[in-house]
Design an enzyme around this catalytic site. Structure first.
Site, PDB file in Angstrom:
ATOM      1  N   LYS A 170      26.882  55.021  36.655  1.00  0.00           N
ATOM      2  CA  LYS A 170      25.935  54.924  35.540  1.00  0.00           C
ATOM      3  C   LYS A 170      24.505  55.142  36.041  1.00  0.00           C
ATOM      4  O   LYS A 170      23.626  54.282  35.923  1.00  0.00           O
ATOM      5  CB  LYS A 170      26.094  53.573  34.838  1.00  0.00           C
ATOM      6  CG  LYS A 170      25.765  53.638  33.350  1.00  0.00           C
ATOM      7  CD  LYS A 170      26.284  52.417  32.636  1.00  0.00           C
ATOM      8  CE  LYS A 170      25.889  52.412  31.166  1.00  0.00           C
ATOM      9  NZ  LYS A 170      26.465  53.533  30.415  1.00  0.00           N
ATOM     10  N   GLU A 198      33.931  63.530  28.361  1.00  0.00           N
ATOM     11  CA  GLU A 198      33.338  62.384  27.674  1.00  0.00           C
ATOM     12  C   GLU A 198      32.539  62.833  26.478  1.00  0.00           C
ATOM     13  O   GLU A 198      32.152  64.000  26.380  1.00  0.00           O
ATOM     14  CB  GLU A 198      32.357  61.647  28.610  1.00  0.00           C
ATOM     15  CG  GLU A 198      32.953  60.702  29.592  1.00  0.00           C
ATOM     16  CD  GLU A 198      31.868  59.876  30.271  1.00  0.00           C
ATOM     17  OE1 GLU A 198      30.969  59.383  29.572  1.00  0.00           O
ATOM     18  OE2 GLU A 198      31.916  59.718  31.487  1.00  0.00           O
TER      19      GLU A 198
END
Length: 332
Positions: A179, A215
């Site tokens: 992330k 994604e």
């Protein structure tokens, strides 16, 4: 606060948490009023994007007790990302303590049951000055919070996604699996273009073959066909979402066969349902996906598997369903 009309915008809560690190040692953190921070113009995060963030939520139970959902998993993911980005990271206990302190200090900002949640954003950034390309000499761990409602403006209405085959979110060998803050600005152009065309968000394909699902911009994706639920495997380019991990376990408990594998975009044509998962979106149904001018529609609604999984997850997160998995942390 008008809790009934709470969107996913920034409404800063009262307090934030700060903890400094030098020589790989994190000093004792402290709470302070939410406000601006001071950074050197030559800080590692500003010059080279050396930074990570996490996202999590605190909920208010019917009895007023505050509850966190799997903060240990966020702490572990931050550590994995820090290793990839050549950064020291707080211990799991330090991370959870910081999140708990932030939630408690801002408890008046946690919405009433069923009205939303307190979104908590931990950040780890290279705050020390650096000129040549190298890890920063000093780091800052920050935690701030904001009350939020639904992430998408559609609320719980089905999403309409656009398959992007020009821009890519991540490449093999890159940092798509952690992330990192640097993963998100590059997708803004694709999101903006899709929203201008009336879509909710973008679904990305792999950058090598340009034919496999990866994604959505800020969440993982699942497809359902019969009794099989499939989601792209986290092989370095896909973020290992904590909501994703939880839904895999819940779906398995319900008797579904869950597969983590490569999913060609053509499989969307045969899917019964498609849904997205993430801390911000929770479990969001997808009503349609448009790929190369062709619009594919999917089952949604009260009788959908997506709605069943959503209800179970949110029930555990908010304390309405007994947590037999040890996922929730009550804050005292």
């Amino acid at each position: 606060m008008d809790w009934d009309n709470l969107g996913f915008g920034l409404t800063p809560a009262d307090y934030m948490y700060t903890m400094k690190c030098s020589n790989d040692y994190f000093e004792k953190g402290r709470l302070s009023r939410y406000g601006k921070i001071e950074l050197s113009p030559s800080s590692g995060v500003l010059n080279y994007g050396q930074g990570l963030f996490e996202g999590m939520k605190a909920y208010r139970k019917e009895d007023g007790q505050l509850i966190l959902f799997r903060p240990d998993q966020n702490a572990t993911r931050l550590q994995t990302g820090a290793e990839r980005m050549c950064m020291p990271s707080p211990s799991i206990d330090q991370f959870i303590d910081a999140v708990k302190q932030t939630a408690l200090a801002n408890k008046r900002w946690v919405p009433p049951p069923g009205k939303g949640s307190l979104y908590i954003r931990p950040l780890l950034v290279g705050s020390g000055p650096i000129l040549g390309l190298a890890p920063a000499p000093e780091y800052t761990f920050l935690v701030f919070a904001s009350p939020v409602g639904n992430y998408f403006k559609e609320g719980l209405a089905p999403l309409n996604l656009y398959v992007e085959d020009e821009f890519h979110r991540a490449t093999p060998g890159g940092a798509g699996g952690v992330k990192a803050i640097s993963n998100y600005a590059p997708v803004l152009k694709a999101i903006s273009r899709a929203k201008n065309r009336g879509f909710s968000d973008v679904l990305y394909l792999d950058s090598v073959n340009k034919k496999n699902l990866e994604e959505v911009s800020s969440c993982n994706i699942f497809i359902l066909k019969g009794n099989i639920i499939s989601t792209p495997a986290t092989s370095g380019t896909i973020l290992a979402g904590i909501t994703r991990k939880s839904i895999i376990e819940i779906a398995s408990d319900y008797g579904f066969q869950v597969e983590e594998r490569t999913i060609p975009v053509d499989e969307l044509l045969e899917a019964d349902e498609v849904f997205c998962t993430g801390t911000a979106v929770v479990v969001a149904p997808v009503g349609s996906i448009t790929y190369r001018g062709k619009r594919i529609e999917f089952k949604t609604g009260a009788q959908s598997v997506c709605r069943e999984l959503y209800s179970t997850l949110v029930g555990i997160q908010t304390g309405l369903i007994k947590d037999n998995k040890g996922w929730t942390f009550e804050i005292n």
